[in-house]
Design an enzyme around this catalytic site. Structure first.
Site, PDB file in Angstrom:
ATOM      1  CB  THR A  85      -0.842   0.513   1.258  1.00 22.48           C
ATOM      2  OG1 THR A  85      -0.225   0.489   2.276  1.00 22.48           O
ATOM      3  CG2 THR A  85      -1.690  -1.407   1.421  1.00 22.48           C
ATOM      4  CB  CYS A  86       0.800   4.085  -1.261  1.00 21.79           C
ATOM      5  SG  CYS A  86      -0.753   4.917  -1.967  1.00 21.79           S
ATOM      6  CB  SER A  87      -1.180   3.544   3.499  1.00 20.26           C
ATOM      7  OG  SER A  87      -2.188   3.933   5.289  1.00 20.26           O
TER       8      SER A  87
END
Length: 486
Positions: free
Chosen positions: A298-300
């Site tokens: 994820t880009c979280s």
């Protein structure tokens, strides 16, 4: 549209029309003005401006050396100062080049190298998913990219596989190399690229037509919901690995204008909803009986979307297994020297499990956007890592490109002023009029010092604002809880 072009994740306007054509016509001027304005107003600007400009070379259309030479020529022409204007090779991702942060003013989606498909403008951390997927275990077999559009990670996976098959052919003993009659261009691996949105699927198909050209690897865009794919479908019988990069909060993207690590009640509900979907998608990946490897990313930066999803999927899918197999976390060999790891204790993960996870934090010195990567293997998979690159770096030093080791970061962190201080150390001779001219600071070093101080001030301001916002949110939640009790 202008925001989408200048500051969005992909820095490109989706869709078309007369207004888009008018804006794109003046793209260079807009980017130049935006860079100048944000440098004077750091609170309003692109918070990723301190990152280098990363460029991934598409080895299916070009070589790293050729692309680097062209970029070096263009960078030299565009450079207005005598400062560092060097194209470097990245230390972790093969075929990834590193340019100075201000290269974005002239290197964008209308550049000839980009339009020809020879290079892809892709942030470093987003390259980790495909790198881990293609570099871990046996690369042979088919793949599924569960959430593909717009296709950067898909094309990267295809390029890495293309390079692996080419290297394997070169290493094959001469006795085994026999000339075959007819067509020798046999597809050895297929990447099934899933996308359920019609608009994004059209974008995906267009991108794959532009970027993928291989005699050994094929990408098959699949219009449909990955969650509705039957794991027992014969079409996917040869799939051995799945790359899952699902929808997420995007909280790791540093230049997002509404980025915040704190959460109000609405944001918490949204993140939990995303985490539920991500867990379902990861469990669906694990349900494919023939799949041996999974990469979830994820880009979280939120624990709920990262360690918690990993932990929940492992617990649920490993309980009550009748076939004797079990999913486990494995540390990717290709990123063994990446320092930032997962969070121990979140979701009950042990230290050894957390150390298998990869984290990036753009606000804490990683020079790339926030990202999370986890790699799973079934226990029945052999632990043979003979095909895995295990050297300190994964770049090819033989092509003569200098290795990036934080050179642009050092400028931001005021290395230039330290160097000036060392070189212009006061001496008795320096007090004389003649010595002043000898030890005078060069004009380009003065510019570098001024720029470094400005950027350091900008980073300090950001951290202060983030802390203040966090305190405000805590006070607000405390008051809300108190009013409910009353």
């Amino acid at each position: 549209m202008i925001y989408e072009l200048l500051f969005s994740k992909f820095q490109k306007i989706r869709g078309g029309g007369q207004i888009k054509r008018m804006i794109v016509k003046h793209e260079k001027e807009l980017r130049r003005e935006a860079d100048e304005y944000t440098s004077k107003n750091p609170s309003l600007g692109d918070r990723s401006s301190n990152f280098p400009r990363y460029v991934r070379v598409n080895v299916m259309h070009s070589t790293v050396a050729d692309a680097a030479n062209i970029l070096q020529e263009e960078l030299t022409k565009a450079s207005n100062e005598e400062g560092n204007s060097t194209v470097y090779a990245d230390a972790h991702v093969p075929d990834l080049l590193v340019l100075p942060p201000n290269a974005s003013t002239w290197l964008h989606h209308d550049s000839e190298l980009v339009k020809s498909g020879k290079i892809i403008l892709q942030d470093k951390s987003s390259c980790f998913s495909a790198l881990v997927c293609a570099s871990s275990g046996d690369f042979r077999g088919d793949y599924i990219d569960a959430c593909s559009a717009p296709g950067n990670k898909t094309s990267h996976l295809a390029a890495l596989l293309h390079a692996s098959f080419a290297a394997a052919d070169e290493d094959e003993p001469p006795k085994k190399k026999k000339k075959k009659k007819g067509n020798t261009n046999k597809i050895q691996s297929t990447v099934f690229a899933c996308e359920r949105s019609s608009t994004r699927f059209d974008t995906l198909k267009s991108r794959m037509d532009q970027l993928v050209s291989s005699s050994s690897v094929a990408v098959e865009p699949t219009h449909g919901d990955f969650l509705k794919i039957d794991p027992s479908d014969p079409k996917y019988a040869n799939v051995r690995a799945i790359m899952l990069d699902p929808s997420c909060s995007g909280s790791g993207i540093v230049n997002a204008p509404d980025r915040s690590t704190t959460q109000n009640s609405d944001e918490k509900n949204r993140i939990q909803s995303l985490a539920n979907f991500q867990t379902v998608a990861l469990k669906h990946c694990m349900s494919f009986p023939q799949v041996e490897r999974i990469v979830y990313s994820t880009c979280s930066v939120h624990d709920e979307e990262n360690e918690m999803v990993v932990s929940n999927a492992l617990v649920e899918m490993n309980s009550g297994k009748e076939d004797g197999s079990e999913w486990k976390l494995v540390a990717p060999q290709c990123l063994q020297h990446w320092p930032r790891r997962g969070k121990e204790g979140v979701g009950g993960l042990s230290k050894s499990q957390a150390d298998c996870l990869i984290r990036c934090d753009g606000l804490d010195g990683d020079e790339t956007n926030g990202f999370f990567v986890s790699y799973f293997e079934r226990t029945r998979v052999s632990n043979d890592t003979s095909s895995v690159q295990s050297s300190e770096t994964t770049c090819n030093a033989s092509i003569g490109i200098p290795l990036y080791d934080g050179q642009y970061k050092k400028v931001v962190e005021s290395e230039a002023p330290k160097k000036i201080e060392k070189e212009s150390k006061p001496t008795e001779e320096g007090k004389s009029k003649g010595a002043k001219s000898k030890n005078a600071t060069p004009s380009n070093n003065k510019a570098a010092e001024k720029s470094a101080k400005k950027r350091a001030k900008k980073l300090a301001w950001k951290k202060k604002q983030a802390l203040q916002k966090g305190e405000r949110m805590k006070k607000k939640e405390a008051l809300a809880a108190k009013s409910k009790e009353e």
